[in-house]
Design a protein around this motif. Sequence first.
Motif, PDB file in Angstrom:
ATOM      1  N   ASP A 177       0.838  -1.202   0.000  1.00  0.00           N
ATOM      2  CA  ASP A 177       0.000   0.000   0.000  1.00  0.00           C
ATOM      3  C   ASP A 177       0.872   1.251   0.000  1.00  0.00           C
ATOM      4  O   ASP A 177       0.608   2.210  -0.740  1.00  0.00           O
ATOM      5  CB  ASP A 177      -0.909  -0.028   1.245  1.00  0.00           C
ATOM      6  N   VAL A 178       1.923   1.236   0.826  1.00  0.00           N
ATOM      7  CA  VAL A 178       2.838   2.379   0.897  1.00  0.00           C
ATOM      8  C   VAL A 178       3.534   2.565  -0.458  1.00  0.00           C
ATOM      9  O   VAL A 178       3.650   3.693  -0.967  1.00  0.00           O
ATOM     10  CB  VAL A 178       3.884   2.172   2.022  1.00  0.00           C
ATOM     11  N   THR A 179       3.991   1.452  -1.067  1.00  0.00           N
ATOM     12  CA  THR A 179       4.657   1.535  -2.370  1.00  0.00           C
ATOM     13  C   THR A 179       3.718   2.093  -3.434  1.00  0.00           C
ATOM     14  O   THR A 179       4.135   2.881  -4.299  1.00  0.00           O
ATOM     15  CB  THR A 179       5.095   0.118  -2.838  1.00  0.00           C
ATOM     16  N   PHE A 180       2.449   1.692  -3.377  1.00  0.00           N
ATOM     17  CA  PHE A 180       1.475   2.121  -4.387  1.00  0.00           C
ATOM     18  C   PHE A 180       1.310   3.629  -4.414  1.00  0.00           C
ATOM     19  O   PHE A 180       1.011   4.207  -5.464  1.00  0.00           O
ATOM     20  CB  PHE A 180       0.109   1.465  -4.111  1.00  0.00           C
ATOM     21  N   GLU A 181       1.470   4.263  -3.231  1.00  0.00           N
ATOM     22  CA  GLU A 181       1.277   5.715  -3.165  1.00  0.00           C
ATOM     23  C   GLU A 181       2.209   6.462  -4.109  1.00  0.00           C
ATOM     24  O   GLU A 181       1.915   7.575  -4.533  1.00  0.00           O
ATOM     25  CB  GLU A 181       1.495   6.215  -1.726  1.00  0.00           C
ATOM     26  N   GLU A 182       3.344   5.830  -4.408  1.00  0.00           N
ATOM     27  CA  GLU A 182       4.318   6.510  -5.279  1.00  0.00           C
ATOM     28  C   GLU A 182       4.217   6.054  -6.730  1.00  0.00           C
ATOM     29  O   GLU A 182       5.030   6.435  -7.553  1.00  0.00           O
ATOM     30  CB  GLU A 182       5.744   6.233  -4.756  1.00  0.00           C
ATOM     31  N   ARG A 183       3.227   5.193  -7.021  1.00  0.00           N
ATOM     32  CA  ARG A 183       3.118   4.663  -8.389  1.00  0.00           C
ATOM     33  C   ARG A 183       1.835   5.136  -9.057  1.00  0.00           C
ATOM     34  O   ARG A 183       0.794   5.220  -8.424  1.00  0.00           O
ATOM     35  CB  ARG A 183       3.130   3.136  -8.345  1.00  0.00           C
ATOM     36  N   SER A 187      -2.517  -1.557 -11.300  1.00  0.00           N
ATOM     37  CA  SER A 187      -3.672  -2.126 -11.998  1.00  0.00           C
ATOM     38  C   SER A 187      -4.736  -2.555 -10.990  1.00  0.00           C
ATOM     39  O   SER A 187      -4.431  -2.766  -9.810  1.00  0.00           O
ATOM     40  CB  SER A 187      -3.233  -3.328 -12.825  1.00  0.00           C
ATOM     41  N   PRO A 188      -5.995  -2.696 -11.440  1.00  0.00           N
ATOM     42  CA  PRO A 188      -7.040  -3.192 -10.539  1.00  0.00           C
ATOM     43  C   PRO A 188      -6.662  -4.528  -9.889  1.00  0.00           C
ATOM     44  O   PRO A 188      -6.907  -4.719  -8.693  1.00  0.00           O
ATOM     45  CB  PRO A 188      -8.255  -3.344 -11.464  1.00  0.00           C
ATOM     46  N   ASP A 189      -6.031  -5.422 -10.648  1.00  0.00           N
ATOM     47  CA  ASP A 189      -5.641  -6.706 -10.067  1.00  0.00           C
ATOM     48  C   ASP A 189      -4.609  -6.526  -8.949  1.00  0.00           C
ATOM     49  O   ASP A 189      -4.687  -7.183  -7.907  1.00  0.00           O
ATOM     50  CB  ASP A 189      -5.064  -7.639 -11.145  1.00  0.00           C
ATOM     51  N   GLU A 190      -3.641  -5.644  -9.194  1.00  0.00           N
ATOM     52  CA  GLU A 190      -2.635  -5.380  -8.148  1.00  0.00           C
ATOM     53  C   GLU A 190      -3.293  -4.787  -6.908  1.00  0.00           C
ATOM     54  O   GLU A 190      -2.969  -5.134  -5.776  1.00  0.00           O
ATOM     55  CB  GLU A 190      -1.570  -4.401  -8.661  1.00  0.00           C
ATOM     56  N   TYR A 191      -4.226  -3.857  -7.162  1.00  0.00           N
ATOM     57  CA  TYR A 191      -4.914  -3.233  -6.034  1.00  0.00           C
ATOM     58  C   TYR A 191      -5.667  -4.281  -5.225  1.00  0.00           C
ATOM     59  O   TYR A 191      -5.590  -4.311  -3.996  1.00  0.00           O
ATOM     60  CB  TYR A 191      -5.873  -2.139  -6.527  1.00  0.00           C
ATOM     61  N   LEU A 192      -6.372  -5.168  -5.937  1.00  0.00           N
ATOM     62  CA  LEU A 192      -7.156  -6.192  -5.237  1.00  0.00           C
ATOM     63  C   LEU A 192      -6.259  -7.158  -4.463  1.00  0.00           C
ATOM     64  O   LEU A 192      -6.606  -7.627  -3.382  1.00  0.00           O
ATOM     65  CB  LEU A 192      -8.038  -6.952  -6.227  1.00  0.00           C
ATOM     66  N   GLU A 193      -5.074  -7.418  -5.002  1.00  0.00           N
ATOM     67  CA  GLU A 193      -4.128  -8.286  -4.306  1.00  0.00           C
ATOM     68  C   GLU A 193      -3.665  -7.617  -3.003  1.00  0.00           C
ATOM     69  O   GLU A 193      -3.563  -8.259  -1.955  1.00  0.00           O
ATOM     70  CB  GLU A 193      -2.919  -8.562  -5.212  1.00  0.00           C
ATOM     71  N   MET A 194      -3.400  -6.305  -3.093  1.00  0.00           N
ATOM     72  CA  MET A 194      -2.972  -5.571  -1.897  1.00  0.00           C
ATOM     73  C   MET A 194      -4.072  -5.601  -0.827  1.00  0.00           C
ATOM     74  O   MET A 194      -3.813  -5.844   0.357  1.00  0.00           O
ATOM     75  CB  MET A 194      -2.631  -4.126  -2.302  1.00  0.00           C
ATOM     76  N   VAL A 195      -5.311  -5.367  -1.255  1.00  0.00           N
ATOM     77  CA  VAL A 195      -6.436  -5.374  -0.315  1.00  0.00           C
ATOM     78  C   VAL A 195      -6.609  -6.755   0.308  1.00  0.00           C
ATOM     79  O   VAL A 195      -6.910  -6.882   1.490  1.00  0.00           O
ATOM     80  CB  VAL A 195      -7.734  -4.937  -1.031  1.00  0.00           C
TER      81      VAL A 195
END
Lengths: 350, 350
Positions: A177-183, A187-195
Amino acid sequence: MTSPEAREEAVLEAVRKRREQVNDAIPEELPIKRPERLYEASRYLLDAGGKRLRPTVLLTTAEALTDVDPLSADYRSFDPVDGSGPVDMMAAAVSVEVIQSFTLIHDDIMDDDDLRRGVPAVHKEYDLETAILAGDTLYSKAFEIMLETGAESDRIVDALDVLATTCTDICEGQSLDVTFEERADVSPDEYLEMVEQKTAVLYAASACLPAILLGADDETIEELYGYGLDIGRAFQIRDDVLDLTVPSEQLGKQRGSDLVENKQTLITVHAREQGVDVENLVDTDDVEAVTEAEIDDAVAELEASGSIAYADETATDLVERGKRRLEVLPDNEARDLLCELADYLIERGY
Amino acid sequence: MTSPEAREEAVLEAVRKRREQVNDAIPEELPIKRPERLYEASRYLLDAGGKRLRPTVLLTTAEALTDVDPLSADYRSFDPVDGSGPVDMMAAAVSVEVIQSFTLIHDDIMDDDDLRRGVPAVHKEYDLETAILAGDTLYSKAFEIMLETGAESDRIVDALDVLATTCTDICEGQSLDVTFEERADVSPDEYLEMVEQKTAVLYAASACLPAILLGADDETIEELYGYGLDIGRAFQIRDDVLDLTVPSEQLGKQRGSDLVENKQTLITVHAREQGVDVENLVDTDDVEAVTEAEIDDAVAELEASGSIAYADETATDLVERGKRRLEVLPDNEARDLLCELADYLIERGY
């Protein structure tokens, strides 16, 4: 057919009755003792409230598995169907809530959030040192509490394995989640994996732990874990939608704050793929400065790109899949309640 | 009679050989995987070195219990004497070292220490968020690793109970330590209790875990736990003495820094009881500004009050008591090594 309102009311009543018992059990499992300041800080967030959704899932799953009427059994001395000794299911439920509380305390430090459940975050009410240590204490206490369920040794080992793996997943999810803030290319799939890792695994643990502690077969354990993963992801997606659609007063914080703070949600990652300039949907990055009109315009654009509908559909699909997994359970009132709980997670207004 | 130097050399050699194996096992138990930054931060301090004293105690105790020659057995497949299946004793050893590393990462944040093992602390090399999360990840990983020893289920349950209780103790000890900083009336007994909880319990866990995993009787488990508590406290007291007596270059930090920073030690709490004005032993509270002459004067005063001798005697008494507890073990080379390890902890020059 009962109305959605009546169904929601029934679910809330079921949650409330279990919450009361969980609330009573927390001080029993986690008494304030020396050093008092440490234990007070550890209890601070637990005592501030919370719906106790995860313990409710756990306790209701235990009822469904053993085919007992909801709220008829003593959670502290819960009889497995195979005739082995009674299991303290309430201890397992409190253990899961304690893990949830530990992650919130440390997350609030990491995100530098000031408020939680309407009260100051632990690192604000106390200090950084105490908040780190309170979280660490809850961490080991969750394992100690899970060790006291009285289940058979091999089942306790499996339960602790789920608990430890779940904690590792949550850490990995928070890190993603922290890494995503800088990207800007999540993708929706990556987001769903993080969740899944950050949020859903604790629902999954809650649903499968009673099956493990009561000695259910592998298929049952697996399907219940899947149910938890599905409804846990749906829960988070619904949260993301509510942040955009519920009036600020009702939300208890500025509507659209995720957008203002450029937080990734399933809605924004979908919108970006549709060509929406997500970073500039609102001009300011100050939640104090944003106007309702700006949020309205942003929401309109996210509606136009189909992103809010996409999130709603994804959550609905997940809940439907989760409910189908419950067919592994005996057909009884507790199983119905688990279905209704799943519906509630995506139908709730806030 | 061998000379103290020769004995110390033999102990260091024994530690070194086990350390090499522990160092090889750490990346096996804790590989760098996605999210890489999280796992790199989790491994950072573990890879920076360390004597691996706790794993050495654990592995050597396992050898003593099973009466095998030191370094002759495969730690990964260690045979219990009762004929039950092999135990991965190295996993248990790594688990304990991982707990140690987690506590150091979080302690460095709490104490705002910049350096550890000659490298920047994790929250300095990375950032606060990553350091909190790296510690949390190590926490659950330690449990995951301990779950993989392959020991019998009821023994794993007992081992995890020790691990969880130990972590709770460490948190309580750290909390007491923080409270003590604001108090000028801490007694030697209170100080020793804090050291027991903050430091000694992990030595105690290291010594008793092999007994638990190998199915030893309760008396053996208890005596080994006591051995660890005794030598762990002696280790910390010796650290406090060395801070005053070892030249700065050798210490790797300013000699007497505990005094400058008004840190409580067994020496200062004893001196205060003797009427020494401990808070004003050195005028400055800046380790950069203090002179060697000021430290010399302070040490002279602590010698005059008998406080350094008191600390030395307390450490020696603890080590002697700890060694006597080892009589519960078979008389063999590994047991001798555990005695020598105890001596080394209070004889070591730095």
